[in-house]
Scaffold this motif. Sequence first.
Motif, mmCIF file in Angstrom:
data_model
loop_
_atom_site.group_PDB
_atom_site.id
_atom_site.type_symbol
_atom_site.label_atom_id
_atom_site.label_comp_id
_atom_site.label_asym_id
_atom_site.label_seq_id
_atom_site.Cartn_x
_atom_site.Cartn_y
_atom_site.Cartn_z
ATOM 1 N N GLY A 1 2.097 -2.440 -2.002
ATOM 2 C CA GLY A 1 1.172 -3.557 -2.195
ATOM 3 C C GLY A 1 0.476 -3.438 -3.529
ATOM 4 O O GLY A 1 0.170 -2.337 -3.986
ATOM 5 N N LYS B 1 5.823 0.348 2.991
ATOM 6 C CA LYS B 1 5.420 -0.943 2.424
ATOM 7 C C LYS B 1 4.560 -0.673 1.193
ATOM 8 O O LYS B 1 3.684 0.187 1.223
ATOM 9 C CB LYS B 1 4.615 -1.751 3.447
ATOM 10 C CG LYS B 1 4.251 -3.149 2.958
ATOM 11 C CD LYS B 1 5.469 -4.047 2.929
ATOM 12 C CE LYS B 1 5.171 -5.388 2.283
ATOM 13 N NZ LYS B 1 5.004 -5.278 0.813
ATOM 14 N N SER C 1 8.498 -8.715 0.266
ATOM 15 C CA SER C 1 7.055 -8.933 0.132
ATOM 16 C C SER C 1 6.726 -10.308 -0.418
ATOM 17 O O SER C 1 5.917 -10.454 -1.339
ATOM 18 C CB SER C 1 6.438 -7.843 -0.763
ATOM 19 O OG SER C 1 5.050 -7.755 -0.555
ATOM 20 N N SER D 1 -0.313 -6.460 -0.395
ATOM 21 C CA SER D 1 0.693 -6.823 0.614
ATOM 22 C C SER D 1 0.807 -5.840 1.767
ATOM 23 O O SER D 1 1.660 -6.022 2.645
ATOM 24 C CB SER D 1 2.062 -6.969 -0.063
ATOM 25 O OG SER D 1 2.072 -8.074 -0.936
#
Length: 698
Positions: free
Chosen positions: A518, A516, A397, A339
């Motif tokens: 992921g 962020k 997300s 992500s």
Amino acid sequence: MPAPLKQARTLPLLLLALLAVLLWRTQPAPVPAFRSLAGQPGSIAILTDRQGRELARRRTDAATDRGDWLPLAAISPDLVRRLVAAEDRRFWQHHGIDWRSVGGAALGRLRGEPPRGASTISMQVAALIDPGLARAGQRDWRAKLQQARAARAIEAQWAKRQILEAWLNLLPLRGDIIGIGAAAARMAGRPAAALAPEDNAVLVALARRPSAPPAAVLARACRAAPDLACSAIAMAAARLLGPRQAVANRDAAPHLASRLLGPGVRGRVATSLDADVQALVQAALDRQLSALASRNVRDGAAIVVENDTGRILAWVGAAGSASRAGQVDGVTAPRQAGSTLKPQLYALAIERRLLTAASLLNDAPVDLETATGLYIPQNYDRSFRGPVSLRSALGNSLNVPAVRTLLLTGLEPFRQRLFDVGYRGINRPGDHYGYALALGSAEVTLLEQAAAYRSLALGGRSGPLTLKPDERPATRPVIDPGAAAIITALMADPAARAASFGEASGLSLPFAAAVKTGTSKAMRDNWAVGFSRAYTVAVWVGNFEGDAMIGVSGTSGAAPAWAAIMLALHAAPPPGFALPAGVERRPVAFLPAVEPPRTELFLAGTWQPVFALAETAEIAPRLTAPSDGTILALDPDIPASRQLLVIRSQGSRPGLFISVDGRRLPGLPARWAPVPGRHEIALSDGRTTYDRVRVTVR
């Protein structure tokens, strides 16, 4: 003229001509400046940080093993005394040539005695610094004359102590070992200043015959050191002539050393790294990997970048005591992005005014046709939230809203944007990656992650990163500054990610920081990438062999290490993120109230006070399932009544119905019992056909 007189006059001329030829043939090369010779690096290359502190060292010359130049004061005085006494006892008195030794050698030859050398230390130095000269010990008289002339030239330009220092640093001693410094470290395992007398006796023997067998070395060492017990010398010889001592290297940046200290590199190689930052990043990764050991996580890597300059402060290519592939450089190894690409996607949509941070995206199932079949994106937790704002979609997300956004921006524009911000490995046409590019199906490196997120930290300006301590690469605008600022604010908002990660997740810091996470397919990679005003930090954890982690989430994998590094980097809270001109704060509400009213960020001219869902009557009728091109396979073992296909649609019009091959079906949604063949499904009100799809039943 009488012949005898003519011959008498010709002979001196011939002798003068022969002498001139001899002088020309034995003309020595110019003597190098002592300082330039002493400044030459050894066979070891050293990687240093921005302040000159050593990070790692590597031997980069396979042919010779020579350490850094040692001043005379750094070598054992006992060794110097013994070597001079054995090799050139009148060194301090002569001027390059020991005429007494030369005369003694000549007289011995006339008497038929075994040949003995008359080379002085100065002559040996001449041969060591000029590969064109014969090595010391050769008996060719022309080579000796050339050495002698070179020795006189050296004596005329260098001090005696400089000549002795050069000899001790250039002297071959055993195998590929050159110089007392390398011999002390590799054979005795101690500094040259701390050599024991017995060690010195062995080195004196090796100075005369470096390749002599151990027994011959011991015999000569005992003869050269009558003041020492031969048994003690024998113990020293066994140690010095046995297995070499391992080089004690400080390896604070092994992967970068392997990258920069290749064959042929000499001396000190300065980098932009900071030794303190490198150490704290390594420690943070080691702690986190230890905590994740029970979840089958063995490897990790991280990089820290100074935003203002683009200089890399830390490069940790691998960590963790359980790693089975620690030689892999995780900073440059490509891994699936997960992500972590979503911020760039939403920034592109905001920049092009396709969406705002308050725009509503439908987090509901969607089927997309591709060249290889249907693509049906799922969220991480396999659930759907219905209409959500872009702020919530990015913060939590969510996958389906990201794919819907990609449909707005287009595949190739998004692929090109990723390339522009630093993902240089994403270089094939957008269709190659497909819709899964929104969810990070492409492979990227930590180095690329850091460069791309730094572009957001710089307000949309992108540029290369550097390892040079004084370099400051230029940047260029690639993202609208307002869009970059809005995405930065969304990633820095703990409330935006609370639904998925909780209010007190490890991503929340006591200062402004955008981040962020992921996770790649099958739980093989976990990322945390983010930045403050001052630094960008990118962290990866997983397994270099590619086996899956167990139960690692966005906040339990790389995120704790990222947070620890960010906290350690900021002794004092950094300033918050500034908003550029052209970004407005405006109140917004949602109808229905899918999210509470709030103040939101907008590019100038994109604000609207209320974001509402379209009424059913306002939605254009279309078929939502199945998708065009669907292939259905009937199972002969299952009754036909249990293999009904549900045909779904959206939108409303009076008299709307679904038909298959022109035969009207009752109800919306409609149920149809498939039969083998090709069929056309249509959505119509009897006057207008709003949508049609084709399916194949096998």
